[in-house]
Design a protein around this motif. Structure first.
Motif, short mmCIF file in Angstrom:
data_model
loop_
_atom_site.label_atom_id
_atom_site.label_comp_id
_atom_site.label_asym_id
_atom_site.label_seq_id
_atom_site.Cartn_x
_atom_site.Cartn_y
_atom_site.Cartn_z
N PRO A 196 0.81 -1.23 0.00
CA PRO A 196 0.00 0.00 0.00
C PRO A 196 0.84 1.28 0.00
N HIS A 197 2.16 1.14 0.23
CA HIS A 197 3.03 2.31 0.15
C HIS A 197 4.04 2.17 -0.99
N TYR A 222 2.78 -2.14 -6.47
CA TYR A 222 1.33 -2.30 -6.35
C TYR A 222 0.76 -2.47 -7.75
N ILE A 248 -2.04 5.45 -2.24
CA ILE A 248 -0.72 4.81 -2.36
C ILE A 248 0.39 5.86 -2.56
#
Ligand code: URA
Ligand code: URA
Length: 219
Positions: free
Chosen positions: A60-61, A105, A139
Protein backbone atom coordinates in the motif's frame (compact mmCIF):
# COMPACT_ATOMS: atom_id res chain seq x y z
CA UNK A 1 -8.25 16.78 19.09
CA UNK A 2 -9.60 14.37 16.50
CA UNK A 3 -7.20 13.09 13.82
CA UNK A 4 -9.06 15.23 11.30
CA UNK A 5 -8.74 18.30 13.50
CA UNK A 6 -5.03 17.68 13.97
CA UNK A 7 -4.61 17.26 10.23
CA UNK A 8 -6.38 20.54 9.48
CA UNK A 9 -4.35 22.32 12.19
CA UNK A 10 -1.17 20.97 10.61
CA UNK A 11 -2.24 22.19 7.17
CA UNK A 12 -3.05 25.65 8.55
CA UNK A 13 0.25 25.82 10.41
CA UNK A 14 2.11 24.88 7.25
CA UNK A 15 0.65 27.98 5.62
CA UNK A 16 -2.20 26.30 3.74
CA UNK A 17 -5.11 28.72 3.28
CA UNK A 18 -7.46 26.64 1.16
CA UNK A 19 -8.37 23.20 2.38
CA UNK A 20 -10.59 20.92 0.29
CA UNK A 21 -12.40 18.14 2.07
CA UNK A 22 -14.27 16.27 -0.66
CA UNK A 23 -15.24 13.28 1.43
CA UNK A 24 -14.01 14.09 4.93
CA UNK A 25 -14.66 10.58 6.24
CA UNK A 26 -12.30 9.19 3.57
CA UNK A 27 -9.19 11.18 4.45
CA UNK A 28 -7.72 8.65 6.84
CA UNK A 29 -9.05 5.58 5.12
CA UNK A 30 -6.54 2.81 4.50
CA UNK A 31 -6.40 0.94 1.23
CA UNK A 32 -7.99 -2.10 2.92
CA UNK A 33 -10.84 0.03 4.25
CA UNK A 34 -11.33 1.46 0.80
CA UNK A 35 -11.51 -2.03 -0.70
CA UNK A 36 -14.20 -2.98 1.81
CA UNK A 37 -16.13 0.13 0.92
CA UNK A 38 -16.26 -0.49 -2.84
CA UNK A 39 -15.99 -4.27 -3.26
CA UNK A 40 -19.72 -4.82 -3.83
CA UNK A 41 -19.86 -2.25 -6.61
CA UNK A 42 -22.75 -2.55 -9.07
CA UNK A 43 -22.16 0.66 -11.00
CA UNK A 44 -21.88 -1.18 -14.32
CA UNK A 45 -23.15 -4.49 -15.67
CA UNK A 46 -19.85 -6.30 -14.99
CA UNK A 47 -20.94 -6.39 -11.36
CA UNK A 48 -23.46 -9.06 -12.36
CA UNK A 49 -21.10 -11.28 -14.35
CA UNK A 50 -17.94 -11.17 -12.23
CA UNK A 51 -16.88 -13.94 -9.85
CA UNK A 52 -14.65 -11.64 -7.79
CA UNK A 53 -14.04 -7.92 -7.59
CA UNK A 54 -10.30 -7.50 -8.34
CA UNK A 55 -9.28 -4.48 -6.29
CA UNK A 56 -5.47 -4.61 -6.53
CA UNK A 57 -2.48 -6.25 -4.94
CA UNK A 58 0.83 -5.27 -3.37
CA UNK A 59 2.42 -2.79 -1.00
CA UNK A 60 0.00 0.00 0.00
CA UNK A 61 3.03 2.31 0.15
CA UNK A 62 4.60 1.13 -3.12
CA UNK A 63 6.87 3.52 -5.00
CA UNK A 64 5.96 1.85 -8.28
CA UNK A 65 2.37 1.22 -9.31
CA UNK A 66 1.56 -0.90 -12.37
CA UNK A 67 -1.74 -0.46 -14.16
CA UNK A 68 -3.20 -3.10 -16.46
CA UNK A 69 -6.42 -3.30 -18.38
CA UNK A 70 -8.92 -5.54 -16.63
CA UNK A 71 -9.04 -8.90 -14.86
CA UNK A 72 -8.97 -12.00 -17.07
CA UNK A 73 -10.30 -15.43 -16.24
CA UNK A 74 -7.70 -16.39 -13.63
CA UNK A 75 -7.90 -12.98 -11.96
CA UNK A 76 -11.70 -13.12 -11.84
CA UNK A 77 -11.54 -16.55 -10.19
CA UNK A 78 -8.88 -15.60 -7.63
CA UNK A 79 -9.73 -11.93 -7.02
CA UNK A 80 -6.07 -10.93 -7.56
CA UNK A 81 -4.65 -9.03 -10.56
CA UNK A 82 -2.07 -10.56 -12.90
CA UNK A 83 -2.01 -14.13 -11.60
CA UNK A 84 -2.46 -15.92 -14.95
CA UNK A 85 0.13 -16.47 -17.70
CA UNK A 86 0.59 -12.75 -18.33
CA UNK A 87 1.03 -12.25 -14.59
CA UNK A 88 3.77 -14.88 -14.39
CA UNK A 89 5.60 -13.09 -17.19
CA UNK A 90 5.08 -9.75 -15.44
CA UNK A 91 6.71 -11.18 -12.29
CA UNK A 92 9.73 -12.20 -14.39
CA UNK A 93 9.99 -8.80 -16.06
CA UNK A 94 9.87 -7.07 -12.66
CA UNK A 95 12.53 -9.31 -11.18
CA UNK A 96 14.77 -8.83 -14.24
CA UNK A 97 15.12 -5.19 -13.13
CA UNK A 98 15.29 -5.95 -9.40
CA UNK A 99 11.72 -5.15 -8.39
CA UNK A 100 9.78 -7.74 -6.43
CA UNK A 101 6.08 -8.19 -6.85
CA UNK A 102 5.62 -7.61 -3.11
CA UNK A 103 7.14 -4.13 -3.17
CA UNK A 104 5.08 -2.80 -6.09
CA UNK A 105 1.33 -2.30 -6.35
CA UNK A 106 -0.68 -3.73 -9.23
CA UNK A 107 -4.16 -2.63 -10.27
CA UNK A 108 -6.27 -2.40 -13.40
CA UNK A 109 -8.38 0.19 -15.18
CA UNK A 110 -11.42 -2.08 -14.58
CA UNK A 111 -11.94 -4.00 -11.34
CA UNK A 112 -14.21 -6.61 -12.90
CA UNK A 113 -13.69 -9.00 -15.79
CA UNK A 114 -15.37 -8.11 -19.09
CA UNK A 115 -17.11 -11.20 -20.54
CA UNK A 116 -14.75 -13.14 -22.87
CA UNK A 117 -12.02 -10.60 -22.06
CA UNK A 118 -13.44 -8.03 -24.46
CA UNK A 119 -12.00 -4.51 -24.28
CA UNK A 120 -13.35 -2.25 -21.53
CA UNK A 121 -16.20 -0.03 -22.73
CA UNK A 122 -15.70 3.73 -22.27
CA UNK A 123 -18.73 3.80 -19.99
CA UNK A 124 -17.29 1.03 -17.78
CA UNK A 125 -13.93 2.79 -17.56
CA UNK A 126 -15.60 6.09 -16.71
CA UNK A 127 -17.48 4.50 -13.81
CA UNK A 128 -14.50 2.50 -12.55
CA UNK A 129 -11.61 4.93 -12.87
CA UNK A 130 -12.53 7.04 -9.83
CA UNK A 131 -11.64 3.90 -7.82
CA UNK A 132 -8.21 3.78 -9.44
CA UNK A 133 -7.74 7.51 -8.82
CA UNK A 134 -8.50 7.00 -5.16
CA UNK A 135 -6.02 4.09 -5.00
CA UNK A 136 -3.37 6.34 -6.54
CA UNK A 137 -4.16 9.05 -3.96
CA UNK A 138 -3.85 6.58 -1.09
CA UNK A 139 -0.72 4.81 -2.36
CA UNK A 140 1.02 7.96 -3.62
CA UNK A 141 3.47 6.10 -5.89
CA UNK A 142 6.52 7.89 -7.33
CA UNK A 143 6.08 6.15 -10.66
CA UNK A 144 3.17 4.65 -12.57
CA UNK A 145 3.72 2.15 -15.37
CA UNK A 146 0.86 1.54 -17.78
CA UNK A 147 0.85 -1.97 -19.20
CA UNK A 148 -0.43 -1.85 -22.74
CA UNK A 149 -2.34 0.49 -25.00
CA UNK A 150 -5.72 0.22 -23.27
CA UNK A 151 -4.39 1.11 -19.81
CA UNK A 152 -2.37 4.01 -21.20
CA UNK A 153 -5.13 5.37 -23.41
CA UNK A 154 -7.69 5.40 -20.60
CA UNK A 155 -5.34 6.73 -17.92
CA UNK A 156 -3.75 9.41 -20.07
CA UNK A 157 -6.91 10.16 -22.06
CA UNK A 158 -5.16 9.95 -25.41
CA UNK A 159 -5.62 8.00 -28.63
CA UNK A 160 -1.89 7.85 -29.39
CA UNK A 161 -0.57 4.46 -30.51
CA UNK A 162 1.50 2.48 -28.02
CA UNK A 163 4.73 2.81 -29.99
CA UNK A 164 4.48 6.60 -29.60
CA UNK A 165 3.38 6.54 -25.97
CA UNK A 166 6.37 4.39 -24.96
CA UNK A 167 8.68 7.16 -26.04
CA UNK A 168 6.84 10.04 -24.37
CA UNK A 169 7.24 11.31 -20.81
CA UNK A 170 3.82 11.58 -19.23
CA UNK A 171 2.62 12.58 -15.83
CA UNK A 172 -0.67 11.87 -14.11
CA UNK A 173 -1.63 13.91 -11.05
CA UNK A 174 2.01 14.95 -10.83
CA UNK A 175 3.27 11.35 -10.93
CA UNK A 176 5.71 10.26 -13.64
CA UNK A 177 4.10 7.75 -16.01
CA UNK A 178 5.91 5.21 -18.17
CA UNK A 179 4.13 3.18 -20.83
CA UNK A 180 5.16 -0.22 -22.12
CA UNK A 181 3.72 -3.30 -23.78
CA UNK A 182 1.22 -5.51 -22.00
CA UNK A 183 2.77 -8.84 -20.93
CA UNK A 184 -0.05 -10.68 -22.72
CA UNK A 185 1.08 -8.99 -25.95
CA UNK A 186 4.62 -10.25 -25.31
CA UNK A 187 3.31 -13.79 -25.03
CA UNK A 188 1.82 -13.46 -28.51
CA UNK A 189 4.41 -11.26 -30.19
CA UNK A 190 8.01 -12.09 -29.30
CA UNK A 191 9.22 -9.09 -31.26
CA UNK A 192 7.99 -6.68 -28.55
CA UNK A 193 10.28 -8.19 -25.92
CA UNK A 194 13.35 -6.14 -26.69
CA UNK A 195 11.45 -2.85 -26.54
CA UNK A 196 9.82 -3.85 -23.25
CA UNK A 197 13.19 -4.71 -21.80
CA UNK A 198 14.46 -1.25 -22.81
CA UNK A 199 11.39 0.37 -21.23
CA UNK A 200 11.70 -1.39 -17.89
CA UNK A 201 15.43 -0.70 -17.69
CA UNK A 202 14.73 2.99 -18.33
CA UNK A 203 12.05 2.93 -15.64
CA UNK A 204 14.41 1.24 -13.17
CA UNK A 205 17.18 3.77 -13.86
CA UNK A 206 14.72 6.59 -13.23
CA UNK A 207 13.62 4.92 -9.99
CA UNK A 208 17.24 4.54 -8.82
CA UNK A 209 18.03 8.12 -9.73
CA UNK A 210 15.12 9.79 -7.94
CA UNK A 211 15.77 7.68 -4.84
CA UNK A 212 19.49 8.45 -4.81
CA UNK A 213 20.35 4.76 -5.22
CA UNK A 214 23.49 3.46 -6.98
CA UNK A 215 23.43 2.30 -10.61
CA UNK A 216 22.72 -1.34 -11.30
CA UNK A 217 23.91 -3.63 -14.07
CA UNK A 218 21.38 -5.63 -16.08
CA UNK A 219 22.03 -8.39 -18.59
N1 URA B 1 -4.41 -8.59 -17.87
C1 URA B 1 -4.65 -7.40 -17.29
O1 URA B 1 -4.65 -6.36 -17.93
N2 URA B 1 -4.89 -7.38 -15.99
C2 URA B 1 -4.88 -8.48 -15.22
O2 URA B 1 -5.10 -8.35 -14.03
C3 URA B 1 -4.62 -9.70 -15.85
C4 URA B 1 -4.38 -9.73 -17.16
N1 URA C 1 14.70 -9.65 -20.13
C1 URA C 1 14.44 -9.41 -21.43
O1 URA C 1 15.25 -9.62 -22.31
N2 URA C 1 13.20 -8.94 -21.77
C2 URA C 1 12.25 -8.67 -20.83
O2 URA C 1 11.15 -8.23 -21.19
C3 URA C 1 12.56 -8.93 -19.47
C4 URA C 1 13.80 -9.41 -19.17
Amino acid sequence: MTPKGAYIKQLLESGEREIYLSEPQDIFMTLDEYREKIKNCQKCSLGKTRTNFVFGDGDPHAKLMLIGEAPGRDEDLQGIPFVGRAGKLLDKILSAVNFTREEVYIANILKCRPPNNRDPLPDEAEKCMPYLDRQIELIKPQIICCLGRIAAQFLLDTKAPLGKMRENDYSYKGIRVFVTYHPAALLRFQQYKRATWEDVKRLRRYYLKINGLPDEKFD
